[in-house]
Structure formats: structure tokens, C-alpha cells
Scaffold this motif. Structure first.
Motif, short mmCIF file in Angstrom:
data_model
loop_
_atom_site.label_atom_id
_atom_site.label_comp_id
_atom_site.label_asym_id
_atom_site.label_seq_id
_atom_site.Cartn_x
_atom_site.Cartn_y
_atom_site.Cartn_z
N ALA A 143 65.49 -10.59 53.82
CA ALA A 143 66.53 -10.78 54.85
C ALA A 143 66.01 -10.19 56.16
CB ALA A 143 67.81 -10.07 54.43
N PRO A 144 65.97 -10.98 57.23
CA PRO A 144 65.50 -10.45 58.51
C PRO A 144 66.50 -9.42 59.06
CG PRO A 144 66.30 -12.69 58.76
CD PRO A 144 66.38 -12.36 57.31
N ALA A 145 66.00 -8.59 59.98
CA ALA A 145 66.86 -7.56 60.60
C ALA A 145 67.97 -8.24 61.39
CB ALA A 145 66.02 -6.67 61.51
N ARG A 146 69.20 -7.63 61.35
CA ARG A 146 70.33 -8.17 62.10
C ARG A 146 71.15 -7.02 62.68
NH1 ARG A 146 73.48 -12.11 58.27
NH2 ARG A 146 72.42 -11.10 56.59
N TYR A 147 71.86 -7.34 63.70
CA TYR A 147 72.80 -6.41 64.34
C TYR A 147 72.16 -5.08 64.73
CZ TYR A 147 75.72 -9.79 61.92
OH TYR A 147 76.25 -10.96 61.43
N GLY A 148 70.92 -5.17 65.29
CA GLY A 148 70.23 -3.98 65.79
C GLY A 148 69.49 -3.22 64.71
N GLY A 149 69.36 -3.82 63.55
CA GLY A 149 68.61 -3.15 62.47
C GLY A 149 67.12 -3.09 62.77
N GLN A 150 66.45 -2.28 62.04
CA GLN A 150 65.00 -2.11 62.22
C GLN A 150 64.29 -3.39 61.79
OE1 GLN A 150 63.56 1.40 60.34
NE2 GLN A 150 62.00 1.64 61.90
N PRO A 151 63.33 -3.83 62.63
CA PRO A 151 62.61 -5.07 62.29
C PRO A 151 61.76 -4.88 61.02
CG PRO A 151 61.65 -4.07 64.24
CD PRO A 151 62.83 -3.24 63.87
N CYS A 152 61.54 -6.00 60.35
CA CYS A 152 60.69 -5.98 59.14
C CYS A 152 59.24 -5.76 59.53
CB CYS A 152 60.82 -7.30 58.40
SG CYS A 152 62.45 -7.60 57.72
N PRO A 153 58.47 -5.09 58.65
CA PRO A 153 57.03 -4.93 58.96
C PRO A 153 56.34 -6.29 58.97
CG PRO A 153 57.60 -3.88 56.84
CD PRO A 153 58.84 -4.48 57.40
N THR A 154 55.30 -6.39 59.77
CA THR A 154 54.58 -7.66 59.88
C THR A 154 53.49 -7.78 58.79
OG1 THR A 154 53.10 -6.65 61.49
CG2 THR A 154 54.99 -7.88 62.34
N GLU A 155 53.06 -6.65 58.24
CA GLU A 155 52.02 -6.69 57.19
C GLU A 155 52.70 -7.04 55.86
OE1 GLU A 155 48.93 -3.75 54.88
OE2 GLU A 155 49.80 -3.02 56.73
N LEU A 156 52.43 -8.25 55.40
CA LEU A 156 53.06 -8.70 54.17
C LEU A 156 52.08 -8.73 52.97
CD1 LEU A 156 55.25 -11.59 55.58
CD2 LEU A 156 55.91 -9.22 55.09
N ALA A 157 50.80 -8.43 53.21
CA ALA A 157 49.80 -8.40 52.13
C ALA A 157 48.79 -7.29 52.44
CB ALA A 157 49.10 -9.73 52.01
N ARG A 158 48.28 -6.68 51.39
CA ARG A 158 47.24 -5.65 51.57
C ARG A 158 46.40 -5.56 50.29
NH1 ARG A 158 50.52 0.08 51.23
NH2 ARG A 158 51.31 -0.24 49.12
N ASP A 159 45.17 -5.12 50.47
CA ASP A 159 44.28 -4.85 49.34
C ASP A 159 44.37 -3.37 49.01
OD1 ASP A 159 43.20 -7.41 49.00
OD2 ASP A 159 41.72 -7.10 50.58
N VAL A 160 44.56 -3.07 47.74
CA VAL A 160 44.67 -1.69 47.29
C VAL A 160 43.58 -1.46 46.25
CG1 VAL A 160 46.18 -0.03 46.12
CG2 VAL A 160 47.16 -1.75 47.64
N PRO A 161 42.79 -0.36 46.39
CA PRO A 161 41.80 -0.08 45.34
C PRO A 161 42.50 0.15 44.00
CG PRO A 161 41.79 1.66 47.01
CD PRO A 161 42.81 0.65 47.43
N CYS A 162 41.95 -0.43 42.94
CA CYS A 162 42.65 -0.33 41.67
C CYS A 162 41.88 0.42 40.60
CB CYS A 162 43.03 -1.72 41.15
SG CYS A 162 41.64 -2.80 40.88
#
Length: 141
Positions: A13-32
Motif C-alpha cells: 500500500a503506498p503512503a497516504r495522508y502524509g505518511g512516510q514514503p515507501c523505500p525505493t530499494e525493493l531487492a537486495r543481495d544478502v550473503p547467505c
């Protein structure tokens, strides 16, 4: 060894009514696997030397061929297999000379050994064969 895991997320759900915007980083590599993978090195395993035939001579020194098989190949840096899968080794069934008899074969009366008569060995013109029963029945050779 080490690897990477791709983590992905989606905006529900995108931010509404002055809420904090969503982060733009939607993917990341994590060492496993931060530590090296365990591995078990396996050394080569060879079979026993097995005779491959018979001694090359019936008296005195001869050679005997032998062979062996690879039972387990080396893995993950284990001790490698030797290249030699065949070899020839010295062998001796009996000393030469002795009584001078050789196995003549099976006959109806038993198993016989034969040798040249002593006179022929000393220069006689016609060789004469002496027979000796070494096992088996009765009767002439």
C-alpha cells in the motif's frame, strides 16, 4: 563457499495522508553462507594386486603379470590414484635341474610326469622318455 541470496519485497500500500514514503530499494543481495562450506576430501582407494595369468617360466626366474582396479576415485582434493594399474613381478615355480621331470598329462592309468632318459642327456642318438606315475590308477603308462 560463500553465496548470495536475493531478497525481494513489494509495496502493498503506498503512503497516504502524509505518511512516510515507501523505500525505493525493493531487492537486495544478502550473503547467505558467511563461512566456507564444509567438504570432506576423499582419497583414492585401490584394490589388491591380483595375478593376471601364470609365471612366464615353469622353472627358474620368470615374470608374473598383475593388475589392480580403482575402487574409489579421489574427490575434493583427496590423494589421487596412482597411474600404475598393471605391473610385472618376479616369480619362480621351481628351480631348474632337479629330477628333470615335467608334467606329461593325464592318461587312463593316472597322472604322469616324464623326463628324457639319462643316456640321451649324455649323448645318446635316440632320446628315450622315462615316465613316472605321480597320481591315480594302476597299470602301465
Amino acid at each position: 563457499g560463500t553465496g548470495k541470496l536475493l531478497q525481494e519485497r513489494e509495496v502493498l500500500a503506498p503512503a497516504r495522508y502524509g505518511g512516510q514514503p515507501c523505500p525505493t530499494e525493493l531487492a537486495r543481495d544478502v550473503p547467505c553462507t558467511p563461512r566456507p562450506c564444509p567438504f570432506h576430501k576423499v582419497d583414492c582407494l585401490m584394490g589388491q594386486w591380483m595375478n593376471d595369468g601364470v609365471c612366464s617360466k615353469t622353472c627358474g626366474m620368470g615374470t608374473l603379470s598383475q593388475r589392480r582396479a580403482v575402487l574409489q576415485k579421489a574427490q575434493d582434493g583427496g590423494e589421487p590414484c596412482p597411474e600404475e594399474l598393471t605391473r610385472a613381478i618376479p616369480c619362480s615355480i621351481a628351480e631348474c635341474g632337479g629330477h628333470g621331470y615335467a608334467l606329461a598329462g593325464l592318461r587312463p592309468g593316472g597322472i604322469y610326469a616324464a623326463r628324457l632318459a639319462a643316456d640321451w642327456a649324455k649323448g645318446a642318438v635316440e632320446p628315450e622318455l622315462e615316465m613316472r606315475r605321480i597320481a591315480g590308477g594302476e597299470g602301465p603308462p
